[in-house]
Design an enzyme around this catalytic site. Structure first.
Site, PDB file in Angstrom:
ATOM      1  N   TYR A  70       5.838   6.980  -0.809  1.00  0.00           N
ATOM      2  CA  TYR A  70       4.516   7.597  -1.001  1.00  0.00           C
ATOM      3  C   TYR A  70       3.542   6.654  -0.330  1.00  0.00           C
ATOM      4  O   TYR A  70       3.390   5.510  -0.756  1.00  0.00           O
ATOM      5  CB  TYR A  70       4.132   7.702  -2.482  1.00  0.00           C
ATOM      6  CG  TYR A  70       4.925   8.714  -3.255  1.00  0.00           C
ATOM      7  CD1 TYR A  70       4.723  10.080  -3.056  1.00  0.00           C
ATOM      8  CD2 TYR A  70       5.863   8.312  -4.195  1.00  0.00           C
ATOM      9  CE1 TYR A  70       5.448  11.011  -3.775  1.00  0.00           C
ATOM     10  CE2 TYR A  70       6.592   9.234  -4.916  1.00  0.00           C
ATOM     11  CZ  TYR A  70       6.383  10.586  -4.697  1.00  0.00           C
ATOM     12  OH  TYR A  70       7.102  11.497  -5.408  1.00  0.00           O
ATOM     13  N   ARG A 102       2.445  -0.707  -4.952  1.00  0.00           N
ATOM     14  CA  ARG A 102       2.292  -2.147  -4.786  1.00  0.00           C
ATOM     15  C   ARG A 102       1.443  -2.483  -3.565  1.00  0.00           C
ATOM     16  O   ARG A 102       1.493  -1.802  -2.532  1.00  0.00           O
ATOM     17  CB  ARG A 102       3.639  -2.878  -4.734  1.00  0.00           C
ATOM     18  CG  ARG A 102       4.304  -3.062  -3.380  1.00  0.00           C
ATOM     19  CD  ARG A 102       4.855  -1.819  -2.773  1.00  0.00           C
ATOM     20  NE  ARG A 102       5.655  -1.032  -3.684  1.00  0.00           N
ATOM     21  CZ  ARG A 102       6.944  -1.225  -3.885  1.00  0.00           C
ATOM     22  NH1 ARG A 102       7.574  -2.113  -3.174  1.00  0.00           N
ATOM     23  NH2 ARG A 102       7.608  -0.441  -4.705  1.00  0.00           N
ATOM     24  N   GLY A 139       0.838  -1.198   0.000  1.00  0.00           N
ATOM     25  CA  GLY A 139       0.000   0.000   0.000  1.00  0.00           C
ATOM     26  C   GLY A 139       0.867   1.239   0.000  1.00  0.00           C
ATOM     27  O   GLY A 139       0.640   2.175   0.766  1.00  0.00           O
ATOM     28  N   HIS A 140       1.892   1.226  -0.833  1.00  0.00           N
ATOM     29  CA  HIS A 140       2.766   2.379  -0.959  1.00  0.00           C
ATOM     30  C   HIS A 140       3.622   2.238  -2.221  1.00  0.00           C
ATOM     31  O   HIS A 140       3.629   1.194  -2.871  1.00  0.00           O
ATOM     32  CB  HIS A 140       3.669   2.516   0.285  1.00  0.00           C
ATOM     33  CG  HIS A 140       4.517   1.334   0.558  1.00  0.00           C
ATOM     34  ND1 HIS A 140       4.291   0.471   1.606  1.00  0.00           N
ATOM     35  CD2 HIS A 140       5.586   0.838  -0.092  1.00  0.00           C
ATOM     36  CE1 HIS A 140       5.196  -0.480   1.583  1.00  0.00           C
ATOM     37  NE2 HIS A 140       5.992  -0.288   0.559  1.00  0.00           N
ATOM     38  N   ALA A 141       4.319   3.324  -2.541  1.00  0.00           N
ATOM     39  CA  ALA A 141       5.306   3.311  -3.633  1.00  0.00           C
ATOM     40  C   ALA A 141       6.587   3.921  -3.076  1.00  0.00           C
ATOM     41  O   ALA A 141       6.574   4.603  -2.045  1.00  0.00           O
ATOM     42  CB  ALA A 141       4.807   4.124  -4.820  1.00  0.00           C
TER      43      ALA A 141
END
Ligand code: TYD
Length: 137
Positions: free
Chosen positions: A123, A98, A51-53
C-alpha cells in the site's frame, strides 16, 4: 494488525576482543523464513524512506551501522522507535504503515523480509491503507 505486535528483537551477540558477532536465524530470531535481504545506505541527511505498508510481508529491520528512526502506525496508534544497535532488530508484522527518517551519517538499514519483492504487496497511499484497515477495500 496492531503496532503492539511489532517489537524489538534482542539478537545474539558473541562478544570477542577481535570484534563482536551477531547472527539471525529464520524461524528462530524472526517468526518467518528469510527470503530476501535488502539494505539502505548512503542516505542523504534529512531523507525519508518507507512511506508504505505491506499486505502480507513480515520484516526485521536492523541498524547495521549508525542510527535512524522508524515510525510505525496501524491506522489508530503510532510509535517512533530509534534503532542504533546492530544486535537489536525491529520486527514489523504485515499491515503496518512505516516511515524511516532521522538517518545519521553513514547509517546502514538492513531489512530481512519474509518474501521476494512484489509491488502488488504494497500500500503506497496512506488513504488506501486506512480504507483496507477499515475493511473498505
Ligand atoms: P521502496 O520499497 O519504496 O523503498 P523504501 O521503502 O526503502 O523507501 O523501494 C524503492 C524502489 O526499489 C522501488 O522502485 C522498488 C525497488 N525495490 C526492488 O526492486 N526490490 C526490493 O527488494 C525493494 C525493497 C525495492
Amino acid at each position: 494488525m496492531s503496532i503492539d505486535k511489532c517489537h524489538i528483537v534482542d539478537l545474539p551477540k558473541i562478544a570477542d576482543s577481535r570484534g563482536n558477532l551477531t547472527f539471525i536465524e529464520g524461524q528462530r530470531h524472526v517468526p518467518f523464513d528469510i527470503r530476501r535481504v535488502y539494505y539502505l545506505y548512503d542516505v542523504p541527511g534529512g531523507a525519508e524512506r518507507g512511506g508504505h505498508a505491506h499486505k502480507q510481508l513480515s520484516q526485521l529491520i536492523v541498524a547495521m551501522a549508525g542510527s535512524f528512526d522508524i515510525v510505525i502506525n496501524d491506522g489508530i496508534k503510532e510509535k517512533r522507535i530509534h534503532l542504533n544497535r546492530s544486535y537489536k532488530g525491529l520486527y514489523i508484522c504485515p499491515m503496518i504503515w512505516r516511515e524511516l527518517d532521522n538517518f545519521s551519517s553513514g547509517a546502514v538499514c538492513m531489512v530481512l523480509a519474509s518474501n521476494l519483492y512484489d509491488e502488488s504487496d504494497y500500500y503506497r497511499e496512506y488513504s488506501t491503507f486506512l480504507e483496507a484497515i477499515q475493511g473498505k477495500t
